[in-house]
Structures are given as C-alpha cells and as structure tokens.
Write an enzyme that holds these catalytic residues in place. Structure first.
Site, short mmCIF file in Angstrom:
data_model
loop_
_atom_site.label_atom_id
_atom_site.label_comp_id
_atom_site.label_asym_id
_atom_site.label_seq_id
_atom_site.Cartn_x
_atom_site.Cartn_y
_atom_site.Cartn_z
CB CYS A 114 -0.93 0.01 1.20
SG CYS A 114 -1.97 -1.43 1.29
CG HIS A 253 -3.03 3.19 2.88
ND1 HIS A 253 -3.64 3.05 1.66
CD2 HIS A 253 -3.09 1.98 3.48
CE1 HIS A 253 -4.04 1.81 1.53
NE2 HIS A 253 -3.72 1.13 2.63
CG ASN A 283 -6.71 -0.80 1.91
OD1 ASN A 283 -6.05 -0.35 0.97
ND2 ASN A 283 -6.15 -1.40 2.95
O1 UT7 Z 1 -3.69 -1.54 3.60
C1 UT7 Z 1 -2.87 -2.37 4.35
C2 UT7 Z 1 -3.07 -2.26 5.71
N1 UT7 Z 1 -4.25 -2.92 6.22
C3 UT7 Z 1 -4.79 -2.39 7.29
O2 UT7 Z 1 -4.39 -1.32 7.69
C4 UT7 Z 1 -5.83 -3.14 8.08
C5 UT7 Z 1 -5.62 -2.90 9.54
N2 UT7 Z 1 -6.53 -3.62 10.39
C6 UT7 Z 1 -7.85 -3.30 10.50
O3 UT7 Z 1 -8.32 -2.40 9.83
C7 UT7 Z 1 -8.68 -4.06 11.48
O4 UT7 Z 1 -7.86 -4.85 12.29
C8 UT7 Z 1 -9.78 -4.95 10.84
C9 UT7 Z 1 -10.86 -4.06 10.24
C10 UT7 Z 1 -9.18 -5.84 9.78
C11 UT7 Z 1 -10.43 -5.82 11.90
O5 UT7 Z 1 -10.97 -5.00 12.92
P1 UT7 Z 1 -10.70 -5.38 14.45
O6 UT7 Z 1 -11.45 -4.41 15.27
O7 UT7 Z 1 -9.22 -5.48 14.65
O8 UT7 Z 1 -11.42 -6.77 14.57
P2 UT7 Z 1 -10.79 -8.17 14.98
O9 UT7 Z 1 -9.94 -8.71 13.90
O10 UT7 Z 1 -10.18 -8.02 16.34
O11 UT7 Z 1 -12.12 -9.02 15.09
C12 UT7 Z 1 -13.11 -8.76 16.07
C13 UT7 Z 1 -14.28 -9.68 15.83
C14 UT7 Z 1 -13.87 -11.13 15.58
O12 UT7 Z 1 -14.84 -11.96 16.21
P3 UT7 Z 1 -14.47 -12.71 17.58
O13 UT7 Z 1 -13.26 -13.54 17.29
O14 UT7 Z 1 -14.21 -11.61 18.56
O15 UT7 Z 1 -15.73 -13.49 17.86
C15 UT7 Z 1 -13.99 -11.26 14.09
O16 UT7 Z 1 -14.28 -12.59 13.70
O17 UT7 Z 1 -14.98 -9.25 14.68
C16 UT7 Z 1 -15.14 -10.37 13.80
N3 UT7 Z 1 -15.17 -9.88 12.42
C17 UT7 Z 1 -16.31 -9.53 11.80
N4 UT7 Z 1 -17.60 -9.50 12.19
C18 UT7 Z 1 -18.52 -9.08 11.30
C19 UT7 Z 1 -14.14 -9.74 11.59
N5 UT7 Z 1 -14.57 -9.27 10.40
C20 UT7 Z 1 -15.92 -9.15 10.50
C21 UT7 Z 1 -16.92 -8.72 9.62
N6 UT7 Z 1 -18.20 -8.70 10.07
N7 UT7 Z 1 -16.66 -8.34 8.36
#
Ligand code: UT7
Length: 328
Positions: A114, A253, A283
C-alpha cells in the site's frame, strides 16, 4: 532551470460497479453496522471481469497527462505501483505505455504494498532530480477484488479497485519539501499473498488451500499503522522545519477510519485537515493516496500553495511519506 520538483498533473479512475455493505451481508456473515463502525467503509468499487489493473491505470494516467498539459510522447519514464499487476511479467507499466502510446518512456513496476505510490513518487522525484528524465508518469493502480477471498469476512469487506496517477517534473511553484521511506521485512508475515510466486507456484493444492488470496493479521497491522503515521508526521516536520500546525492537509493511506482517527488524535491534528474517502472506496492499496489526493484537488479543497503530507503504510511492512507544496 528551476530546482523544484513537484506534481505537474494528477488523475484518477474508479470502476462504475459499486459493492455496498448491504450487498456483502448477502455474501458473508457480516453487517453494515459492523463494517461501518469497525472500518468506516460503506462502499467499494469493483472492476468488471474484462477490466484489469492496466486498464484502470491507463484511464487515470490520461487524466494526469491532461492536467499536466503533456502528450504521451513527452513521458520519459513510467513507474507502476501495484500488488495486482495484470501478469507477473511484463510490468503493468509496459502495458500502460502500450495503451498510452508513450513510446519514449522507460517502464518498470515496483512492489511496496500500500506504500507503492509513495515509493514510486519518490523514485520519480530522484530520476528528475538527477537530470536523467524530465517527465515521469507514476501510477498506483489495483484490482484487489481479484485477490480477495469473497468467503472471508475478515478481509473481503475491506478492499476495492481503482487507480490514481500523476506526472512528476520540474515546477516553478511549490514542489516536494521532505520525504521519507522505510521497511521492516521481519514483519513480512503480517500481510501477504502466499502462492503464485517462486516459493509456492500455482498448483491444484494452492488453489484448494486458498493461497492466492490476501492473508492479513489485521490487529498487528492496525497497531503498526497508527504508530508509523505518527512517527512519519513528526519526522518529516522536524526534517523540513515545517511545524505540524502549518500543514494544510494530510492524505493518509485509506485503510481504516479508526487508524486515521487514532493517529491524528494523538498528533492533535484537527480532523478537517485529513482527507478521507474510504467510506466510498475502501482500501485500494497503492491507489488509495493518489485517488484521495486527486479528488481533493478536483473538488477545490486542496489549492495552490497548500502544504500537504502524503502518508503510506502497508505490506512489507513498508512505509513512506512526502511533504509537498501543491503548485498546480
Ligand atoms: O492496507 C494495508 C493495511 N491494512 C490495514 O491497515 C488493516 C488494519 N486492520 C484493521 O483495519 C482491522 O484490524 C480490521 C478491520 C481488519 C479488523 O478489525 P478489528 O477491530 O481489529 O477486529 P478483529 O480482527 O479483532 O475481530 C473482532 C471480531 C472477531 O470476532 P471474535 O473472534 O471476537 O468473535 C472477528 O471474527 O470481529 C469479527 N469480524 C467480523 N464480524 C462481522 C471480523 N470481520 C468481520 C466482519 N463482520 N466483516
């Protein structure tokens, strides 16, 4: 001859097809509410089946050339930034050259996730500074919809397709003030695409194992992103002597609104100075920054004389920033 180097013209292109959070609710176990709250994204654009990255880059490049008032034959070098090239080789830059009829240009792609557009912009700056080339076309273009697992809710809600491009050359007004690049290969396993390269060539097993799709440790990338934005803003401010309060706009970004919120809150930068369009496009990796910059310029938000800080981070891990005074 002026010794200032800047952007002579900018352009962007987005495919027409829109994929909303509501559409995604029908594809994976997610909700509009979760996606908006956790990422800030509502929509993303998806390229039609017969459209590839070079097609998007070509459209964006035409707009950039128009604004720069240059013809394709005036371009000496094309640098493509993408993680979704049309093919592993030849470079997407060569394919864009062919479409543009920019036959005086040397061409190559670079791989910096990115941060690709920032790496390419700085390369272009150095080629012009050295005197080797006069006009360098840079594009950040992606069809991330091709490398997203549409059954994985952790990643498929985040990404979109699009392209941005600019022409770099000598300018009478404005230009690049400060720049920064960095990488940490020890964190290469936080964001990657496992197969299709020499480590794991495409096979029945790699397809079955879904190894041709993006793999990401979201939480770790999130933490890295917040701290690297803060670090880059402070470093470039110190390097240039330009106080953070004197910077008119920041173009980070566009990965997640919570990353942007946290980083700029820590820096005490008012939110109206931060360009955000990820609600509309998600993104778009290397395309995110040039698309956001182009929109801000074309809607009249960014004006001549404004000091703008571009801030990239992504796979590698890589990071990069450019402080520029807008001169077009
Ligand atoms: O461009 C390159 C760089 N990329 C980035 O900068 C991405 C950086 N990371 C992020 O933006 C975030 O970490 C995410 C958006 C990818 C994830 O958000 P988060 O608040 O860190 O969520 P998490 O991964 O800690 O997941 C929390 C919960 C999980 O459920 P459990 O395990 O707590 O039951 C996930 O399974 O949210 C769940 N989850 C979803 N639920 C509904 C993950 N994706 C989804 C979804 N819909 N799409």
């Amino acid at each position: 001859m002026t010794n200032k180097i800047g952007i002579l013209g900018i352009g962007s292109y987005l495919p027409e097809k829109v994929l909303s959070n509501i559409d995604l609710e029908l594809m994976v176990d997610t909700s509009d509410e979760w996606i908006k709250e956790r990422t800030g994204i509502s929509y993303r654009r998806i390229a039609e089946k017969d459209v590839s990255t070079s097609d998007l880059a070509y459209e964006a490049s035409k707009e950039a050339l128009k604004m720069a008032n240059l013809k394709p034959e005036d371009i000496d070098l094309i640098i493509g930034a993408t993680v979704t090239p049309d093919m592993l080789f030849p470079s997407t830059a060569c394919l864009v050259q062919k479409k543009l009829n920019a036959f005086n240009a040397a061409c190559f792609d670079l791989s910096a996730g990115c941060t690709g557009f920032i790496y390419a912009l700085i390369c272009a700056h150095e080629f012009v500074k050295s005197g080797m080339y006069k006009n360098v076309l840079v594009f950040g273009a992606e069809t991330l919809s091709r490398i997203v697992d549409w059954e994985d809710r952790n990643t498929c809600v985040l990404f979109g397709d699009g392209a941005g491009a600019c022409v770099v050359g000598r300018v009478n007004e404005g230009g690049v003030i400060s720049k920064i690049l960095g990488a940490d290969g020890t964190k290469s396993d936080l964001l990657y695409l496992p197969a299709g390269g020499s480590r794991e060539p495409a096979s029945f097993e790699t397809v079955k194992g879904k190894k041709h799709f993006i793999r990401m440790n979201g939480r770790e990338v999130f933490k890295f992103a917040v701290s690297i934005i803060e670090e880059m803003v402070i470093k470039m401010s110190n390097q240039s002597g330009c106080q953070i309060e004197k910077i008119d706009y920041f173009v980070p970004h566009q990965a997640n609104i919570r990353i942007i919120d946290s980083a700029f809150k820590r820096l005490r930068v008012p939110f109206d100075k931060v360009i955000v369009n990820l609600d509309k496009y998600g993104n778009m990796s290397a395309a995110s920054i040039p698309v956001a910059l182009d929109e801000a310029v074309r809607t009249g938000k960014i004006k001549k004389g404004d000091k703008i800080m571009l801030l990239g981070f992504g796979a590698g891990l890589t990071w990069g920033g450019v402080l520029i005074e807008w001169g077009v």
